[in-house]
Design a protein around this motif. Structure first.
Motif, PDB file in Angstrom:
ATOM      1  N   GLU A 101       5.351   9.821  -2.767  1.00  0.00           N
ATOM      2  CA  GLU A 101       3.963   9.393  -2.840  1.00  0.00           C
ATOM      3  C   GLU A 101       3.080  10.355  -2.031  1.00  0.00           C
ATOM      4  O   GLU A 101       3.416  10.706  -0.894  1.00  0.00           O
ATOM      5  CB  GLU A 101       3.817   7.977  -2.300  1.00  0.00           C
ATOM      6  CG  GLU A 101       2.452   7.362  -2.527  1.00  0.00           C
ATOM      7  CD  GLU A 101       2.423   5.871  -2.240  1.00  0.00           C
ATOM      8  OE1 GLU A 101       1.359   5.269  -2.473  1.00  0.00           O
ATOM      9  OE2 GLU A 101       3.447   5.321  -1.791  1.00  0.00           O
ATOM     10  N   HIS A 103       3.575   6.105   3.234  1.00  0.00           N
ATOM     11  CA  HIS A 103       3.455   6.842   4.490  1.00  0.00           C
ATOM     12  C   HIS A 103       2.590   6.097   5.502  1.00  0.00           C
ATOM     13  O   HIS A 103       2.865   6.126   6.707  1.00  0.00           O
ATOM     14  CB  HIS A 103       2.912   8.243   4.210  1.00  0.00           C
ATOM     15  CG  HIS A 103       3.740   9.001   3.217  1.00  0.00           C
ATOM     16  ND1 HIS A 103       4.950   9.572   3.547  1.00  0.00           N
ATOM     17  CD2 HIS A 103       3.560   9.244   1.898  1.00  0.00           C
ATOM     18  CE1 HIS A 103       5.472  10.163   2.474  1.00  0.00           C
ATOM     19  NE2 HIS A 103       4.646   9.970   1.465  1.00  0.00           N
ATOM     20  N   ALA A 104       1.554   5.402   5.020  1.00  0.00           N
ATOM     21  CA  ALA A 104       0.732   4.588   5.918  1.00  0.00           C
ATOM     22  C   ALA A 104       1.557   3.439   6.481  1.00  0.00           C
ATOM     23  O   ALA A 104       1.459   3.113   7.674  1.00  0.00           O
ATOM     24  CB  ALA A 104      -0.495   4.063   5.175  1.00  0.00           C
ATOM     25  N   CYS A 105       2.377   2.822   5.632  1.00  0.00           N
ATOM     26  CA  CYS A 105       3.255   1.748   6.108  1.00  0.00           C
ATOM     27  C   CYS A 105       4.244   2.270   7.144  1.00  0.00           C
ATOM     28  O   CYS A 105       4.476   1.634   8.176  1.00  0.00           O
ATOM     29  CB  CYS A 105       4.000   1.103   4.944  1.00  0.00           C
ATOM     30  SG  CYS A 105       3.031  -0.106   4.027  1.00  0.00           S
ATOM     31  N   TYR A 127       5.688   2.992  -7.310  1.00  0.00           N
ATOM     32  CA  TYR A 127       6.830   3.806  -6.888  1.00  0.00           C
ATOM     33  C   TYR A 127       8.054   2.913  -6.747  1.00  0.00           C
ATOM     34  O   TYR A 127       7.940   1.704  -6.495  1.00  0.00           O
ATOM     35  CB  TYR A 127       6.528   4.513  -5.565  1.00  0.00           C
ATOM     36  CG  TYR A 127       5.513   5.616  -5.716  1.00  0.00           C
ATOM     37  CD1 TYR A 127       5.897   6.947  -5.745  1.00  0.00           C
ATOM     38  CD2 TYR A 127       4.162   5.313  -5.865  1.00  0.00           C
ATOM     39  CE1 TYR A 127       4.973   7.958  -5.902  1.00  0.00           C
ATOM     40  CE2 TYR A 127       3.225   6.318  -6.039  1.00  0.00           C
ATOM     41  CZ  TYR A 127       3.634   7.639  -6.056  1.00  0.00           C
ATOM     42  OH  TYR A 127       2.710   8.641  -6.239  1.00  0.00           O
ATOM     43  N   HIS A 171       3.692  -2.488  -8.062  1.00  0.00           N
ATOM     44  CA  HIS A 171       4.098  -1.215  -7.440  1.00  0.00           C
ATOM     45  C   HIS A 171       3.980  -0.076  -8.437  1.00  0.00           C
ATOM     46  O   HIS A 171       4.029  -0.275  -9.650  1.00  0.00           O
ATOM     47  CB  HIS A 171       5.541  -1.293  -6.927  1.00  0.00           C
ATOM     48  CG  HIS A 171       6.563  -1.493  -8.009  1.00  0.00           C
ATOM     49  ND1 HIS A 171       7.565  -0.581  -8.264  1.00  0.00           N
ATOM     50  CD2 HIS A 171       6.727  -2.488  -8.905  1.00  0.00           C
ATOM     51  CE1 HIS A 171       8.321  -1.021  -9.269  1.00  0.00           C
ATOM     52  NE2 HIS A 171       7.830  -2.169  -9.680  1.00  0.00           N
ATOM     53  N   SER A 210       9.615   9.199   0.435  1.00  0.00           N
ATOM     54  CA  SER A 210       8.899   8.913  -0.799  1.00  0.00           C
ATOM     55  C   SER A 210       8.143  10.155  -1.248  1.00  0.00           C
ATOM     56  O   SER A 210       7.680  10.951  -0.421  1.00  0.00           O
ATOM     57  CB  SER A 210       7.910   7.761  -0.587  1.00  0.00           C
ATOM     58  OG  SER A 210       7.082   7.581  -1.718  1.00  0.00           O
ATOM     59  N   SER A 254       0.408  12.054   0.410  1.00  0.00           N
ATOM     60  CA  SER A 254      -0.136  11.650   1.696  1.00  0.00           C
ATOM     61  C   SER A 254      -0.587  12.887   2.459  1.00  0.00           C
ATOM     62  O   SER A 254       0.045  13.937   2.376  1.00  0.00           O
ATOM     63  CB  SER A 254       0.902  10.889   2.518  1.00  0.00           C
ATOM     64  OG  SER A 254       0.419  10.619   3.822  1.00  0.00           O
ATOM     65  N   GLY A 306       0.793  -1.217   0.000  1.00  0.00           N
ATOM     66  CA  GLY A 306       0.000   0.000   0.000  1.00  0.00           C
ATOM     67  C   GLY A 306       0.828   1.271   0.000  1.00  0.00           C
ATOM     68  O   GLY A 306       1.927   1.326  -0.542  1.00  0.00           O
ATOM     69  N   ASN A 307       0.316   2.297   0.649  1.00  0.00           N
ATOM     70  CA  ASN A 307       0.918   3.627   0.660  1.00  0.00           C
ATOM     71  C   ASN A 307       2.166   3.666   1.550  1.00  0.00           C
ATOM     72  O   ASN A 307       2.158   3.156   2.668  1.00  0.00           O
ATOM     73  CB  ASN A 307      -0.117   4.644   1.146  1.00  0.00           C
ATOM     74  CG  ASN A 307       0.425   6.061   1.197  1.00  0.00           C
ATOM     75  OD1 ASN A 307       1.064   6.455   2.162  1.00  0.00           O
ATOM     76  ND2 ASN A 307       0.150   6.821   0.155  1.00  0.00           N
ATOM     77  N   VAL A 335       6.915  -2.444  -0.365  1.00  0.00           N
ATOM     78  CA  VAL A 335       7.004  -1.194   0.390  1.00  0.00           C
ATOM     79  C   VAL A 335       7.917  -1.378   1.598  1.00  0.00           C
ATOM     80  O   VAL A 335       8.513  -0.425   2.091  1.00  0.00           O
ATOM     81  CB  VAL A 335       5.604  -0.703   0.802  1.00  0.00           C
ATOM     82  CG1 VAL A 335       5.699   0.641   1.533  1.00  0.00           C
ATOM     83  CG2 VAL A 335       4.717  -0.529  -0.429  1.00  0.00           C
ATOM     84  N   ARG A 370       7.440   8.039  -8.237  1.00  0.00           N
ATOM     85  CA  ARG A 370       6.530   7.352  -9.149  1.00  0.00           C
ATOM     86  C   ARG A 370       7.256   6.899 -10.409  1.00  0.00           C
ATOM     87  O   ARG A 370       8.101   7.623 -10.955  1.00  0.00           O
ATOM     88  CB  ARG A 370       5.355   8.258  -9.511  1.00  0.00           C
ATOM     89  CG  ARG A 370       4.248   7.550 -10.323  1.00  0.00           C
ATOM     90  CD  ARG A 370       3.039   8.464 -10.456  1.00  0.00           C
ATOM     91  NE  ARG A 370       2.035   7.890 -11.333  1.00  0.00           N
ATOM     92  CZ  ARG A 370       1.108   7.012 -10.956  1.00  0.00           C
ATOM     93  NH1 ARG A 370       1.075   6.612  -9.690  1.00  0.00           N
ATOM     94  NH2 ARG A 370       0.223   6.547 -11.816  1.00  0.00           N
TER      95      ARG A 370
END
Length: 213
Positions: free
Chosen positions: A94, A53-55, A149, A147, A92, A96, A50-51, A83, A112
């Motif tokens: 990405e 920043h969430a990871c 990114y 993926h 990253s 967020s 997944g994302n 990730v 990306r």
């Protein structure tokens, strides 16, 4: 002796396939976020889905960055996947709402992919360096990527001097542009692809890692 592997359970999604794959290649596997178990295991497997920043937020909540640092300081092996590899860099691009820095074991940021089709989803070959443990016997195989990114450059300078450590081995792949597909850096290793979803080649890579512990 059977190698003991902890799959770090920090809320990164379905990790059962990783547990099953590691068990299949002979490891004794525990899915946990327990600090003592993670520090005491022969190998620590860091998943990631997944994302970015969430990871990272989940990893920080589980004290993951400090666990990784402590293991590496003692030469204890760590393997990051997807990730779980990206978070080892400084950050990253990405998007967020709450951006967070990466673990920072390696310099640089993931960004990306510049490709006609994103995400990169499917089987791809990789360019393996001459010196490798992970890809022993599987240099010409394909691996499964999912993926959008990736790290597009390797910015860690080559070690120099009489006391320099061995230079990392960097494996590359191409989807629209060249990107880092795997790194072997002493006790720290990572793959952008999912070995646990890469059939016999992925199992062979995990077996190589488990055997090296």
């Amino acid at each position: 002796m059977t190698s003991r592997v902890v799959v770090l359970d920090y809320g990164s999604g379905n990790v059962r396939s990783a547990v099953r794959a590691l068990e299949h290649v002979g490891a004794s596997v525990t899915l946990t976020a327990d600090r003592e178990a993670a520090l005491g295991a022969d190998g620590l497997f860091v998943p990631g889905v997944g994302n970015f920043h969430a990871c990272m937020a989940g990893l920080v909540a589980a004290d993951g960055p400090r666990l990784i640092d402590t293991r590496l300081a003692g030469g204890r092996p760590v393997l990051g996947v997807c990730v779980g590899m990206q978070v080892l860099f400084e950050g990253s691009t990405e998007p967020s709402l709450m951006p967070i820095d990466g673990v920072g074991e390696w310099p640089g940021h993931v960004s990306r992919l510049l490709a006609p089709v994103v995400p990169h989803m499917g089987w791809s070959t990789v360019e393996v360096p001459e010196r490798t443990v992970l890809f022993d016997g599987i240099r010409d195989e394909r691996f499964y990527f999912v993926h959008s990114y990736a790290a597009h450059s390797w910015d860690l300078p080559e070690p120099d001097g009489p006391f320099a450590a061995v230079a990392p081995s960097v494996t590359w792949a191409t989807h629209g542009e060249r990107f880092v597909a795997a790194v072997e850096n002493g006790p720290l290793a990572a793959t952008q692809f999912h070995p646990e979803k890469s059939g016999e080649a992925g199992l062979a890579l995990l077996r190589n890692w488990v055997t090296s512990l």
